[in-house]
Design an enzyme around this catalytic site. Structure first.
Site, PDB file in Angstrom:
ATOM      1  N   THR B 158      41.981  42.302  37.913  1.00 17.74           N
ATOM      2  CA  THR B 158      42.926  42.385  39.042  1.00 17.74           C
ATOM      3  C   THR B 158      43.768  43.652  38.858  1.00 17.74           C
ATOM      4  O   THR B 158      43.318  44.727  39.200  1.00 17.74           O
ATOM      5  CB  THR B 158      43.824  41.125  39.146  1.00 17.74           C
ATOM      6  N   THR B 195      48.408  34.241  33.402  1.00 21.85           N
ATOM      7  CA  THR B 195      47.477  34.970  34.273  1.00 21.85           C
ATOM      8  C   THR B 195      46.337  35.572  33.515  1.00 21.85           C
ATOM      9  O   THR B 195      46.065  36.763  33.566  1.00 21.85           O
ATOM     10  CB  THR B 195      48.092  36.134  35.031  1.00 21.85           C
ATOM     11  N   GLU B 280      50.831  45.188  32.043  1.00 25.66           N
ATOM     12  CA  GLU B 280      51.198  46.029  33.176  1.00 25.66           C
ATOM     13  C   GLU B 280      52.170  47.141  32.754  1.00 25.66           C
ATOM     14  O   GLU B 280      53.244  46.867  32.230  1.00 25.66           O
ATOM     15  CB  GLU B 280      51.785  45.165  34.291  1.00 25.66           C
ATOM     16  N   ASN B 415      55.268  45.564  39.727  1.00 21.47           N
ATOM     17  CA  ASN B 415      55.707  44.230  40.129  1.00 21.47           C
ATOM     18  C   ASN B 415      56.722  44.208  41.259  1.00 21.47           C
ATOM     19  O   ASN B 415      56.977  43.166  41.854  1.00 21.47           O
ATOM     20  CB  ASN B 415      56.212  43.462  38.915  1.00 21.47           C
ATOM     21  N   THR B 420      52.977  40.252  48.396  1.00 20.18           N
ATOM     22  CA  THR B 420      52.740  38.811  48.473  1.00 20.18           C
ATOM     23  C   THR B 420      51.721  38.538  49.570  1.00 20.18           C
ATOM     24  O   THR B 420      51.888  39.013  50.673  1.00 20.18           O
ATOM     25  CB  THR B 420      54.031  38.080  48.818  1.00 20.18           C
TER      26      THR B 420
END
Lengths: 420, 420
Positions: B158, B195, B280, B415, B420
Site C-alpha cells: 500500500t 496494518t 512511513e 498521514n 479518507t
C-alpha cells in the site's frame, strides 16, 4: 458564579507575591527564573503531585523530600527554565540543595519550606553562581500585583509559544475566593504529567490533607487528561499553595469545599487545555469525549488513546475526517465495548453509527476542522477553536474526556532540530 | 547453516504457488490482488495470528472463523490491497464471504479452506465483481517459481515503498528445508501487529498445533517487536502454511523443531525489520537492545517504549544524540529499575553510565546516525544501516529488543495528506 479574571495568574488570589527575572540560564537572554512566595514569607499549606517517571530530576527529588520534611508547608516556589537539572547526578543534586538554602536564607525560613522546579534541556546543570546571586534579587522584586504573576509565568516558558496563566473567582459563603495558576508545556506531554510545571495559588484556607486530595482530583481531570506526544518527562510537577487570605476556611465534604473544587478544576482545566493547544507544532486543540463505556476508566482510556494517536493527529492536521483511524484507535485502547454500538461524530457531523460509517458531507466535515484551526490562530483558546470528537461505545454509565493537539511538520522540526 | 535465498519469498519453499494480479482495486492501476496456494490445491496445516484491536475488519472475522471450522487447514490465501474492507458492515462481510466461495469453487475445496486478507483504505469495500472475475484468473496464473512469490509480494503493497519478502534455508536431519515469507507495512505499526499482513510458507511437515506455537513464538519476537507509530490496526494478520514437500516431518520438542524454529524466527525477523525500516517516512532502522532488567518482559517493555517515543524518533531523524530523551522514555516504561545503574550507548558511543551522562564526542555520535541513514539509503537492510541503542538497567537476567524507525517530515506528510 465563577468568573475568569482578565490577565489573572498566580497573584490573582490574595496573599501571594511573584516575580520573573533574567538570571542568564537561557542563551536567548529571555527571562528564566520565577518565584511565587507567600506575602509575609510564612510557610503555607501545600499540595504537590510529581512525575511517575522513575528517571527523576534533582529538583523533583528535593522538593518531594522537602514536602515530607515540612509536612507540606511551603513559603516559596523557585522555578528556573533553560536547564532541567535532570541526569546531572550528585553535582546537580548539590546545585538544587544550594538553591534551596539560598532561598531559605533570603526569606528567613527553613530549607524544607522551599519548593524548587527546573525545566529545559535534560542533562544540563544551571549555573549555580548565577542562581545564588539572582535569588535574593528576584525574591525582593516579587509583587502581589497581576504583573508579578505575569512575569513569573513568562519566565518558566521553554518551547512554549504562549505564556500560560489564568485565574477564576467565585463567591463562596459570602467571601470572594480566587484560584490562580501558571504552567508551561509543551513537548513530552502525556497523561501522568509531562514536561510540565504547574503552580496553583488559592486564597482560601484549606487543611493540608484536604488540599492535597482536592489538587489530585483537579489534576486527574485536567493535566492528566492531556497528551501531546505520549512522552512523559523527568521533571513534571504541579504544586499548589493556600494563603487563607480570603478569610474563607474550608472544611472537608462541605458545600464550600465543593465550590472551591469547581474553581480549582476550572483553573487546572484551563491551564491543561492551554498546554495541549500549545503542543509543539500544534495548529488546533482536540477534545475527545467518550460516553457509554462500562466505566469512567474505560471511557477515559479510549479518549486518551484517540487523542494520542499519531494517525488521528496527522489526519486532523490535514483536515481529513478520517473516522477509520478514530475507530481503530478506540479499538486498541484495551477497553471492552460492542463495536456494533460504536458511534463517532466530528463536531455536528455524524461519521459512524452502529459500528458502520454513515454517508456524510466530507467537504463540510473537512471545513469544520479548517475553520477551527483558523479560529484557533486568531482567537487563542476561545470557545470556538476546538475540534470536538464525540464517541459513543454503548449504553454504559462510563464517561471520559481528553485533550490533545494535531501533529504537524512543525512538531518534527522542533524535535529534530532541538540541540542536546 | 542457515542461508538466505536471493530473491526468495513465499514460493522459495517447495509445495507452493503464488501470483500477483491487477484486479483494478487500486486507482493507481498497480497490482492489487495476490494469492498463495498449495501446489496441488490440497488444504495444508495452517497457523494464524490476528489483530488484538476489537474493531476488526470483515476478512479478519471470516478468516478466523474459517481457521476454526477447518481445524487449521488452508488451501489458499487471497489478499487484496486498495481497500481494507474494515468498517464496511454487513455488505463488506458479504463481499468477504463471496470472495471465499469463488476461490473455493475455483480450487475445488471447501470455503473454510480459504483464508482472506485485505489492506488499504478503511471503510471502503472493494469491487466484488472485479474480485469475482479476477480470482479464477489469478489462481490459474499462480506459479511455483520465485517470480510467483515476487509478484504476490508486490501486489500487497500500500504505502510501502519497498516490496517485502525473504526466504531462508537450512539442512535439517539431512533434508533441505526452506521457510519463505512476504509482508506489507507501513503505517499503524505497533507491537501486537498492525496494518500489516504477513504470509509465511514452509516446506517441512508440521502438525497444526505445533506449527501454531512455533509461529506465535516467532511473531512475538519479530512482528510484535516493531513499532512505527503506536497505532495498531483493524486488519493485521500473519498466516503460515506448511506444505511438507521437503520430506522432513517435525515432531514437537525435537532438535529438528529447534532448527526449524530458528529458520522461522530468522524469516519473521527479517520481514519485521523490513517493515520497521520502511515505516512511513523513515530514513533509518532503529534497534533498541535492553539488558539487565528484572525480567525479559520488563526489558522488552523498555525497548518498545524507547523505540516508540516520538521524541527519540525525531532526535534520531535530526542526528541528535539525545540521551536525555532515551533515559526519559526508559523511565516511563513501567518497568522498575535502579536509575543509578542506567547505562546508555549509541553504537559505540557511551552516552550515560551509573545514571549520569558521560562526556562523549557529540559530533562523532551525530555522524554515526548520519552515516547509518546514508548507508540505509544506499543498501537497503544491509548489516550496516541500523542505529543501535543499547540500554543496561541493572544486573538482572532480563533482555529484550525492539525495532522501529525515525520520525520525519515525510511521516506527517503521508498521514496528513492521505485521503479518507
Amino acid at each position: 458564579m465563577i468568573t475568569q479574571i482578565e490577565n489573572g495568574g498566580v497573584t490573582a488570589p490574595k496573599g501571594f507575591k511573584a516575580a520573573g527575572y533574567t538570571a542568564g540560564f537561557k542563551p536567548s537572554g529571555l527571562p528564566d527564573l520565577a518565584v511565587i512566595v507567600s506575602e509575609d514569607h510564612s510557610p503555607l499549606p501545600a499540595a504537590a503531585l510529581f512525575t511517575k517517571n522513575i528517571v527523576r530530576a534533582a529538583p523533583v527529588e528535593i522538593s518531594e523530600e522537602n514536602m515530607t520534611k515540612s509536612n507540606g508547608k511551603i513559603a516559596a516556589i523557585v522555578l528556573n527554565s533553560g536547564q532541567a537539572n535532570a541526569g546531572t547526578g550528585a553535582p546537580g543534586h548539590q546545585d538544587g540543595l544550594e538553591t534551596v538554602q539560598v532561598a531559605a536564607d533570603a526569606l528567613g525560613c527553613q530549607p524544607e519550606n522551599i519548593f524548587i522546579c527546573s525545566t529545559g534541556v535534560i542533562g544540563k546543570r544551571f549555573d549555580i553562581e548565577k542562581m545564588k546571586s539572582a535569588i535574593p534579587t528576584v525574591l525582593s522584586a516579587a509583587k502581589s500585583t497581576l504583573e508579578g504573576g505575569f512575569d513569573a509565568a513568562k519566565a518558566i516558558m521553554t518551547t512554549d509559544l504562549r505564556m500560560k496563566q489564568t485565574a477564576f473567582q467565585d463567591t463562596i459563603a459570602g467571601k470572594t475566593v480566587t484560584v490562580g495558576g501558571m504552567c508551561k508545556g509543551s513537548g513530552m506531554i502525556h497523561p501522568e504529567m509531562a514536561t510540565m510545571l504547574g503552580v496553583i495559588s488559592c486564597d482560601a484556607s484549606v487543611g493540608r490533607d484536604v488540599w492535597q486530595k482536592m489538587l489530585k482530583k483537579a489534576v486527574d481531570k485536567s493535566f492528566n487528561a492531556i497528551t501531546v506526544d505520549g512522552d512523559s518527562s523527568t521533571n513534571d510537577v504541579v504544586c499548589g499553595l493556600c494563603s487563607g487570605a480570603s478569610g474563607l476556611t474550608i472544611s472537608q465534604n462541605s458545600a464550600e469545599a465543593d465550590a472551591l473544587q469547581s474553581l480549582l478544576d476550572k483553573t487546572c482545566m484551563h491551564l491543561a487545555k492551554s498546554i495541549a493547544r500549545d503542543g509543539e507544532g500544534a495548529t488546533v486543540l482536540i477534545e475527545v469525549q467518550v460516553k457509554g463505556a462500562v466505566s469512567d476508566e474505560d471511557a477515559t482510556r479510549i479518549a486518551r488513546t484517540v487523542t494520542g494517536s499519531s494517525l488521528v493527529k496527522a489526519a486532523i492536521f490535514g483536515h481529513d475526517p478520517n473516522w477509520g483511524r478514530i475507530a481503530a484507535a478506540a479499538g486498541r485502547a484495551r477497553a471492552d465495548f460492542d463495536v456494533s454500538k460504536l458511534k463517532i461524530s466530528l463536531g455536528d457531523h455524524l461519521l459512524m453509527e452502529h459500528g458502520n460509517p454513515v454517508p456524510f458531507d466530507a467537504v463540510a466535515a473537512s471545513s469544520y476542522m479548517k475553520e477551527k484551526a483558523e479560529a484557533s490562530a486568531e482567537h487563542y483558546l476561545s470557545d470556538h477553536d476546538t475540534v470536538l470528537i464525540t464517541i459513543e461505545v454503548g449504553n454504559g454509565p462510563g464517561e471520559g474526556v481528553a485533550w490533545g493537539c494535531d501533529l504537524s511538520y512543525k512538531y518534527v522540526e522542533i524535535n529534530a532540530e532541538y540541540t542536546t
